[in-house]
Structures are given as C-alpha cells and as structure tokens.
Design a protein around this motif. Structure first.
Motif, PDB file in Angstrom:
ATOM      1  N   SER A  64     -30.967  20.530  76.721  1.00 51.64           N
ATOM      2  CA  SER A  64     -30.393  20.119  75.427  1.00 51.64           C
ATOM      3  C   SER A  64     -31.507  19.813  74.414  1.00 51.64           C
ATOM      4  O   SER A  64     -31.339  20.051  73.221  1.00 51.64           O
ATOM      5  CB  SER A  64     -29.470  18.906  75.590  1.00 51.64           C
TER       6      SER A  64
ATOM      7  N   THR B 229     -26.139  15.471  68.904  1.00 48.09           N
ATOM      8  CA  THR B 229     -25.681  16.689  69.578  1.00 48.09           C
ATOM      9  C   THR B 229     -25.009  16.430  70.932  1.00 48.09           C
ATOM     10  O   THR B 229     -24.625  17.380  71.621  1.00 48.09           O
ATOM     11  CB  THR B 229     -26.868  17.651  69.803  1.00 48.09           C
TER      12      THR B 229
ATOM     13  N   ASN C 146     -31.766  21.215  70.423  1.00 46.16           N
ATOM     14  CA  ASN C 146     -31.678  20.377  69.212  1.00 46.16           C
ATOM     15  C   ASN C 146     -33.034  20.140  68.531  1.00 46.16           C
ATOM     16  O   ASN C 146     -33.133  19.340  67.595  1.00 46.16           O
ATOM     17  CB  ASN C 146     -30.955  19.057  69.494  1.00 46.16           C
TER      18      ASN C 146
END
Ligand code: NZQ
Ligand code: ZN
Length: 351
Positions: free
Chosen positions: A8, A147, A12
């Motif tokens: 992740s 996010t 982001n």
C-alpha cells in the motif's frame, strides 16, 4: 531496515517519499509483512538484521508491520529462536531501535511496547510486551491514512474502541482515566461515519488517529490494573481463522458485555450507557442493555459483519480455543473472571 506490508505504501507515494528523504542512508528492505504477522517473517527479518548489521528499523505501515518490526528488533539481538521471546518477553535484554510511520489507525502500536505475532504451526497468536520494544519515534500524519480501505478503517476503529473498553471495564476506580476513555470513545463514535463517508476528511482522520494512540499509550489505562477480556478471545479466532482483528472484536464485545452483566457490573454498564451513549432512564438493567445495544447498532451501521457465521466460522474448535484463551490470556484476572466454559458460551453467542 525498511519494513512494510503488501505494497500500500508504494501505491500511495509514501515509499518514494521515504527514499527521497533518506537518500544518504544505506537501506535494506523487508517487504510483504502480512496482516496477522507470522513468526517466519520475524525470523526472516532477524536474519537480515544480523547478516547486514542493521542499526535501526523503520517500520512503515499498520499494526502488523509495526508489531513484526518490534519482534524483529528483539530477535535480531538474540541468539535463540524468535518464538522464545514471543512466549517469554521478559527474556528480551536488548532490541534494535524502531521508528514507526503509522499508516493506519487501529492498534496504537506506533506508541506502545507491544507486538502480536502468529505462529501458524501451533495455531497460536501471542502478544509480547517489553519496554525495550517501545518505538523511539512515531511519525503520525493523518494524510497517510487517507488511502486505508473502508473495511480496514472501520475494523481499526472497532479495535481502538475495544482497547479503550478493555481498560474502562476494570475493578479499579480511576475517575480521570474513565472520563478520558469516554471522550476517546465518543470521538470514535462521532468521526467513524465521517471517515466512512469521506476518507480524505483531514480532521476526522486526525481525530481517529489520535484516539487510536491514546487508547494504547497508557493514558486511558493510568491507575488501572486488569487483564483484558475480549482480546484473548479474539486472538484465538484470528490464530485459527486469520480474520481481521477488529472485526472479531466487534463481534465478541457486545456478547461479552451481555454475558457478564450482573448485579456486580450493572452500575459500570449504566455509567457507560449514560456517559458514552447518552442513554437515560430509571431501570438500571434497561439502561445497561440499551448501552450494549447502542454499541452493537453502531457496528451494524458501519457494515461490520456481526456474526462469526458470517465469516464461515463454526464451533468446531471453540472448546480448545476457550481453554487456550484462559491459559495464555490472563482471563482469571479479567474484569469478570472467565473460565473455559464462560469463553465457550460467549463464542457460541457470537455465532
Ligand atoms: O500490507 P499493506 O499493503 O500495507 O496493506 C495493509 C493491510 O492489508 C492495509 N493498509 C494499512 N495502511 C494502509 C493500508 N492500505 C491502504 N492505505 C494505507 N495507508 O491494511 C491492511 C491491514 O493492515 P494491518 O497492519 O494488518 O492492520 P492493523 O493496523 O489493524 O494491525 C493488525 C494487527 O495488529 C495486532 C492485531 O492482532 C493484528 O495482528 N494488534 C497489535 C496491538 C499492539 N501492537 O499493541 C494491539 C492490538 O490489540 C492488536 O492485537
Ligand atoms: Zn486490538
């Protein structure tokens, strides 16, 4: 050592930002730390630290990455098996310094001395705690949590609320700590629907992130000594079924409350219902039950699955889980002592 999860932070932009800021550092990576981090990953990380002579660990992610990094930090300074330290954290004599950049509000791991590690071979998920595992610095920027997917955001809120309720419901009286607990719970209740609706609401993300930290950094529990009740039961579920920790807690907590509601506990539940959920009334049990129902309805409104059967969990292992939860979870010293049969009954209520 830069540690992170499934990627992740690459999506982001945080990963690139870190490399940009740390141009002059010699960085080794350990990626792919899984939710409910595994013992094997701890061992892998410790091996890298020893081989590469790592001096500091930068953990970037949620509780799983931070917890795994803490365990690596201790195992890197130990010659035996990492699992020894998870089982006996008092054996930790030394640990590498850990810096955390938290990307998810849930565990408060960025500012506490705990790590939770899963051993799939033995179906055990154990918490380890040592002051040597306390991160040296925690970097908390609410924008890094924008996010987080909705289901993880909500599970995280259920987790932090549980951390607060685990220390709110104790035998000790600590007036100020209880009022802080209530304020932190109200903050979660106020802002959960807002982040659900608008994940990039800075103020809402900031309030939730801060509630997540004070839930675990000792502020809510000051003056209170008690073993937790719901976490040992949930850890059995995630050890066996690898479920999301916060979801398991959301299912267990209201049922545990119903199970332990009695003449001894009712006044505390009335305090909780009145101060957290603004419920009024004369009949103590009615107020207490409405407070429990309010929590359950709140989780339902956030779309959390509220039955273990929704997660395809059956009662197959409940007896062995209940026994283990009592053995390793300190349930003897919980707010209301829980014996294996009590845990079994609560798990049955959760189906
Ligand atoms: O792995 P990546 O790709 O980073 O994705 C993660 C993961 O899939 C994702 N995520 C995290 N930040 C994100 C993001 N996705 C998009 N944007 C971001 N900014 O979220 C997923 C879950 O991450 P994880 O770290 O597993 O979640 P959480 O923070 O809830 O940690 C759960 C673990 O912590 C333990 C739990 O038992 C569980 O193993 N706990 C740790 C505690 C402690 N250290 O004090 C106490 C707790 O009670 C708890 O037991
Ligand atoms: Zn938790």
């Amino acid at each position: 050592l830069l540690t992170y999860g499934g990627g992740s932070i690459k999506k982001n932009g945080l990963y690139d930002k870190i490399y940009d800021l740390l141009k002059d550092f010699d960085i080794t990576e350990l990626s792919g730390i899984e939710p409910n981090p595994r013992l094997q990953t701890v061992e892998k990380g410790a091996k890298i630290c020893k081989e590469k002579d790592i001096e500091i660990i930068l953990a970037v992610g949620g509780g799983s990455t931070m917890d795994c990094s803490k365990a690596i930090a201790a195992a890197a300074c130990y010659d035996g098996k990492a699992w020894d330290l998870v089982q006996n954290p008092e054996m930790i004599q030394k640990a590498l310094p850990v810096i955390t950049i938290t990307t998810m509000a849930a565990t408060g791991s960025e500012a506490d001395m705990f790590g939770v590690i899963t051993n799939l071979e033995t179906n055990e998920k154990l918490g380890m705690g040592s002051p040597l595992l306390m991160p040296k610095v925690a970097i908390m920027d609410p924008t890094y949590t924008f996010t987080v997917p909705e289901n993880q955001t909500i599970a995280g809120i259920a987790d932090m609320m549980s951390h607060i309720m685990e220390v709110y419901f104790t035998k000790d009286n600590a007036y100020l700590s209880d009022r802080i607990c209530e304020a932190a719970l109200k903050t979660c209740i106020q802002y959960a629907p807002i982040v659900k609706e608008n994940p990039e609401d800075y103020d809402a993300r900031a309030e939730i992130l801060w509630a997540n930290t004070i839930a675990m950094n000792g502020v809510c529990s000051a003056g209170k000594v008690a073993s937790w009740s719901c976490h040992p039961m949930e850890h059995e579920l995630s050890a066996y079924y690898d479920i999301t920790h916060g979801v398991g807690l959301a299912i267990i907590t209201p049922q545990w409350m119903r199970y332990i509601l009695s003449e001894e506990t009712v006044d505390k539940f009335v305090e909780y219902a009145k101060n957290v959920w603004n419920i009024e009334g004369e009949d103590k049990y009615q107020v207490a039950n409405e407070g429990i129902k309010a929590l359950e309805d709140f989780f339902v409104s956030l779309n959390i699955p509220m039955h273990l059967s929704d997660l395809n969990i059956t009662d197959e292992y409940f007896k062995v889980m209940a026994k283990h939860a009592v053995e390793v979870g300190g349930l003897k010293d919980a707010y209301v002592e829980l014996k294996p049969d009590d845990v079994y009954q609560i798990l049955k209520m959760c189906l």
